[in-house]
Motif scaffolding. Structure first.
Motif, PDB file in Angstrom:
ATOM      1  N   ASN A   1       0.835  -1.203   0.000  1.00 39.03           N
ATOM      2  CA  ASN A   1       0.000   0.000   0.000  1.00 39.03           C
ATOM      3  C   ASN A   1       0.868   1.250   0.000  1.00 39.03           C
ATOM      4  OD1 ASN A   1       1.054  -0.106   2.578  1.00 39.03           O
ATOM      5  ND2 ASN A   1      -0.886   0.250   3.622  1.00 39.03           N
TER       6      ASN A   1
ATOM      7  N   ALA B   1      -2.392  -1.811  -3.505  1.00 42.23           N
ATOM      8  CA  ALA B   1      -3.656  -1.585  -2.804  1.00 42.23           C
ATOM      9  C   ALA B   1      -4.536  -0.620  -3.593  1.00 42.23           C
ATOM     10  CB  ALA B   1      -3.389  -1.027  -1.414  1.00 42.23           C
TER      11      ALA B   1
ATOM     12  N   HIS C   1      -5.147   3.664   0.514  1.00 44.86           N
ATOM     13  CA  HIS C   1      -6.032   2.925   1.418  1.00 44.86           C
ATOM     14  C   HIS C   1      -7.483   3.189   1.076  1.00 44.86           C
ATOM     15  CE1 HIS C   1      -7.117   0.753   5.040  1.00 44.86           C
ATOM     16  NE2 HIS C   1      -7.956   1.719   5.350  1.00 44.86           N
TER      17      HIS C   1
END
Length: 260
Positions: A126, A145, A157
């Motif tokens: 991420n 991610a 995120h």
């Protein structure tokens, strides 16, 4: 509000947090970015806080003697670089060919990702800086991610979507580490760590020994969730015993290149 009053307010904001960005201060105080930058220059010149890239950082240390504030990613990445590289080199030996792993955002984890760029592995991250590096320089299988880019911690995120990836190991950095567990000051980092910890069989924390004296306000994971800590030879005997008593295996990357 006068210039001096606005600058006092900025200093007060830093009593409760380690870093404030120009954008945040601009929105909070209702003035232009240029005004905030002039205020930051004045505060830095007076020695009340430190001017850093993108904003202003509290001085090391809080009211509790011997405890330092956690720093933002953009500032932290330039600290203890050699120790972080040694830690990353040792952590890379824990990854087997063909393995699926998760590498979280953070400066030490970035160095691990660089080490693994050409390995025959499946890597999920991420971390925007690491994803960009691996896109240009890596040959490993890379999964990034999904979600929104959060520039200050440097991660991607999604609050709504869980990571569609399962791994044997999650490699994780930390702003601070104590008997309470892995500590973070940014709430989004806490959320992402918790989410990703559910997607891996083992959790490996990469943290140089300074992190045992750094305070961050939120516990992301308790020590009971940590399998291994990889750190440097500055770790004190007291901290080593605390970690081992909690069931955390400790691996040391020494300055001589030896491994303990």
């Amino acid at each position: 509000m006068s210039d001096s009053g606005r600058q006092r307010q900025i200093v007060e904001i830093l009593r409760d947090r380690p870093f404030a960005s120009v954008r945040e201060l601009q929105q909070r105080l209702g003035v232009s970015a240029a005004t905030i930058r002039r205020d930051i220059d004045k505060i830095d010149g007076a020695g009340e806080a430190r001017k850093v890239y993108g904003g202003i950082s509290a001085l090391d240390g809080v009211a509790q003697a011997g405890i330092a504030y956690a720093r933002p990613y953009d500032e932290n990445r330039d600290l203890a670089v050699e120790a972080k590289r040694r830690i990353a080199a040792l952590a890379a030996t824990m990854v087997r060919d063909g393995e699926a792993i998760i590498v979280h955002g953070g400066s030490t984890c970035f160095h691990l990702g660089v080490r693994l760029a050409d390995r025959n592995i499946r890597l999920f991250t991420n971390s925007m800086p690491l994803a960009a590096y691996l896109s240009d320089h890596g040959h490993c299988s890379l999964t990034i991610a999904g979600g929104d880019l959060h520039r200050e911690p440097g991660i991607i995120h999604s609050l709504a979507q869980a990571a569609p990836f399962y791994a044997s190991k999650l490699f994780l950095g930390a702003q601070g580490l104590s008997q309470e567990g892995v500590l973070e000051s940014h709430p989004l980092l806490v959320r992402s760590i918790v989410d990703l910890s559910l997607c891996a069989d083992q959790i490996v924390v990469l943290a140089d020994s300074r992190k045992l004296s750094i305070h961050a306000r939120n516990v992301a994971l308790p020590l009971s969730r940590i399998g291994t800590l990889v750190t440097d030879d500055g770790l004190s005997d007291t901290d080593a015993r605390m970690l081992e008593d909690a069931g955390v295996a400790v691996r040391i990357a020494t300055s001589s290149g030896a491994i303990r």
